[in-house]
Design an enzyme around this catalytic site. Structure first.
Site, mmCIF file in Angstrom:
data_model
loop_
_atom_site.group_PDB
_atom_site.id
_atom_site.type_symbol
_atom_site.label_atom_id
_atom_site.label_comp_id
_atom_site.label_asym_id
_atom_site.label_seq_id
_atom_site.Cartn_x
_atom_site.Cartn_y
_atom_site.Cartn_z
ATOM 1 N N SER A 133 15.020 33.294 23.420
ATOM 2 C CA SER A 133 15.238 33.439 24.862
ATOM 3 C C SER A 133 16.479 34.272 25.140
ATOM 4 O O SER A 133 17.470 34.190 24.425
ATOM 5 C CB SER A 133 15.401 32.064 25.522
ATOM 6 O OG SER A 133 15.648 32.213 26.907
ATOM 7 N N LYS A 187 10.394 26.223 23.220
ATOM 8 C CA LYS A 187 10.538 27.462 23.996
ATOM 9 C C LYS A 187 9.591 27.466 25.191
ATOM 10 O O LYS A 187 9.942 27.933 26.285
ATOM 11 C CB LYS A 187 10.265 28.670 23.102
ATOM 12 C CG LYS A 187 10.280 30.029 23.830
ATOM 13 C CD LYS A 187 11.594 30.287 24.572
ATOM 14 C CE LYS A 187 11.806 31.751 24.939
ATOM 15 N NZ LYS A 187 10.756 32.349 25.735
ATOM 16 N N HIS A 190 11.131 25.254 27.745
ATOM 17 C CA HIS A 190 12.258 26.039 28.280
ATOM 18 C C HIS A 190 11.753 26.983 29.369
ATOM 19 O O HIS A 190 12.332 27.073 30.458
ATOM 20 C CB HIS A 190 12.903 26.829 27.137
ATOM 21 C CG HIS A 190 13.785 27.966 27.555
ATOM 22 N ND1 HIS A 190 13.280 29.154 28.056
ATOM 23 C CD2 HIS A 190 15.133 28.121 27.540
ATOM 24 C CE1 HIS A 190 14.274 29.972 28.332
ATOM 25 N NE2 HIS A 190 15.403 29.381 28.024
ATOM 26 N N ASN A 191 10.660 27.687 29.099
ATOM 27 C CA ASN A 191 10.130 28.625 30.080
ATOM 28 C C ASN A 191 9.595 27.902 31.312
ATOM 29 O O ASN A 191 9.696 28.407 32.437
ATOM 30 C CB ASN A 191 9.037 29.482 29.453
ATOM 31 C CG ASN A 191 9.594 30.563 28.550
ATOM 32 O OD1 ASN A 191 10.706 30.463 28.060
ATOM 33 N ND2 ASN A 191 8.811 31.601 28.300
ATOM 34 N N GLU A 194 12.438 27.168 33.377
ATOM 35 C CA GLU A 194 12.834 28.446 33.991
ATOM 36 C C GLU A 194 11.996 28.729 35.238
ATOM 37 O O GLU A 194 12.526 29.152 36.271
ATOM 38 C CB GLU A 194 12.655 29.556 32.957
ATOM 39 C CG GLU A 194 12.961 30.954 33.433
ATOM 40 C CD GLU A 194 12.619 31.985 32.364
ATOM 41 O OE1 GLU A 194 11.956 32.990 32.693
ATOM 42 O OE2 GLU A 194 12.995 31.766 31.185
#
Length: 481
Positions: A133, A187, A190-191, A194
């Site tokens: 990232s 990940k 995480h996105n 986001e």
């Protein structure tokens, strides 16, 4: 500098911007980097523009590429997720030897990574799914890196990844996440966080614009001020910069001439699908995904112009107070987004036996990545104090932060509804918080309905076991287990 004889410590195949930048990052840190791309022109373009940044080995074929690497060989794949990744993996595996390491640095679906890791393990190869990232800038100057895969592979690979990652207080924003697909799973979440964070910021902007009548430049100043406090983060920082940008053609703020339809590449949808499978309510993330989808149905939206709004309330008269309410609502909703994301990570860890450590994730997300923010230090501290924390919201700092914000949060959501301004992420985050703290939910009625039409049974508050009411007979109750 290029070399045809140097033995490279790392190889990068797939030299679009992300791949090129991360190859340059390795070279800048003193590693000799073997380069490969299906189109050799991209390799030569990288060398022509940046070949003086370190030691590179130019290669044209996969066999030549793999032959340029020291053992155990380490190859980072930076190609499009899906079939293209599978094709490159197969090409590499055909010429690599047991103990060599293949790293997929793309945004792969974690279930694909689980499949690939098992297939490569059967061939004696180590496969690492590494979430990366930070975008193009992070790839070059220091990203957050989330590698999964076999722990033994990290002994060889870890020092390289940690050296090129972002650092916060001298601590690398990279650690071994866990087995097989855990790195790409983390990940993905995480996105998803986001997505939620960006939607919440967008709703705050919408309220400042339409509820208070602020122009883009004024809103930029508000976000700049917010970025000096507890909301300090990369996304708030760049929001201010975006809002300051003036369009060269029209002289208007650039944000006012950009089409209001947000695209997405799929990781947000993956997060929501996974959460549904795991039974985790990631309501803020889901609303962010749906908000992007709704923004994109432009024909429907155009057709719906002019639909009745009903009687709307007057706009707030105290702009300073309402702007502060928005700031507090943004912070509280942001806490909910991260809490839901960490809940999903915990559920995934349990489902797949990964033994993930939330505090480690908060540590590596503090720098390099898109969701880096000041309050990740608070998340790190919360999980270090209590690794079994039932919900991030229950950590003393976050509980107090929400208690201080909740009145503002309610005013913002209520005002938005009265003004006809959509705030799906603000509203769903508040509803989630209220549901979480509620002593009793209407789910009792839902379960009774399910028992009525489907004999699905229910539990009682005053006795153990499962029960069924004979709804179509005499309506007596029977214990079934």
């Amino acid at each position: 500098m290029t070399s045809s004889t140097a033995i490279a410590q790392i190889g990068v195949t797939g030299l679009a911007v992300m791949g090129s930048n991360i190859a340059r990052n390795f070279a800048r840190h003193g590693y000799t980097v073997a380069l490969h791309n299906r189109s050799v022109a991209k390799t030569d373009a990288l060398l022509g523009a940046h070949g003086d940044e370190g030691e590179f080995v130019r290669t044209e074929t996969i066999a030549e590429f793999v032959g340029a690497l020291e053992k155990p060989r380490r190859v980072l794949i930076m190609v499009k997720a899906g079939e293209a990744t599978d094709a490159v993996i197969e090409e590499l595996a055909a010429v690599m030897e047991p103990g060599d390491i293949i790293i997929d640095g793309g945004n792969a679906l974690y279930t694909d990574t689980i499949r690939r890791e098992a297939a490569m393990a059967a061939r004696g190869l180590n496969f690492v799914g590494a979430g990366i990232s930070g975008g193009e800038e992070g790839a070059l100057n220091g990203p957050a890196i989330m590698p999964g895969g076999p722990k033994e592979s990290y002994e060889s690979l870890g020092p390289l990844l940690e050296s090129i990652s972002a650092k916060v207080d001298g601590v690398p924003c990279c650690t071994h996440i866990g087995p097989d697909g855990s790195g790409h799973f983390v990940k993905m979440v995480h996105n998803g966080i986001e997505y939620a964070d960006m939607q919440l910021i967008g709703e705050a902007y919408h309220l400042l614009r339409d509820a208070l009548g602020f122009e883009a430049g004024h809103i930029a100043a508000v976000f700049t001020e917010w970025n000096s406090g507890e909301l300090e983060s990369y996304l708030v920082e760049i929001t201010a910069q975006v809002l300051e940008q003036i369009d060269a053609t029209t002289g208007k703020p650039l944000v006012d001439v950009i089409v209001d339809a947000a695209e997405q590449k799929g990781t947000g949808r993956w997060t929501v699908k996974s959460a549904l499978d795991l039974g985790v309510p990631v309501t803020g993330i889901a609303e962010a995904v749906f908000a992007r989808a709704l923004s994109g149905v432009r024909a429907q939206r155009q057709a719906a112009h002019g639909l009745a709004s009903g009687a709307l309330a007057e706009k707030p008269t105290d702009a300073t107070q309402f702007a502060e309410d928005i700031r507090r609502a943004l912070y509280a909703s942001k806490i909910v987004a991260y809490a839901q994301g960490f809940d999903q990570i915990a559920a995934g860890s349990t489902e797949y036996g990964w033994n993930l450590r939330p505090g480690d994730l908060a540590t590596i997300w503090r720098g390099g990545c898109i969701i880096r923010a000041r309050f990740l230090n608070r998340i790190k501290d919360a999980y270090e104090h209590n690794p079994e924390l039932p919900s991030l919201i229950l950590a003393p700092y976050f509980r107090e932060a929400i208690e201080q914000a909740v009145d503002s949060w309610r005013r913002v959501v209520a005002t938005a509804v009265q003004l006809g301004i959509p705030v799906p992420a603000f509203a769903s985050s508040l509803s989630y918080y209220d549901a979480l703290r509620a002593q009793r939910l209407p789910a009792a009625l839902t379960q009774a309905q399910r028992d009525f039409f489907g004999a699905h049974t229910y539990e009682r508050t005053d006795a153990p076991g499962k029960y069924h009411t004979l709804w179509s007979a005499d309506r007596s109750e029977m214990r079934v287990e």
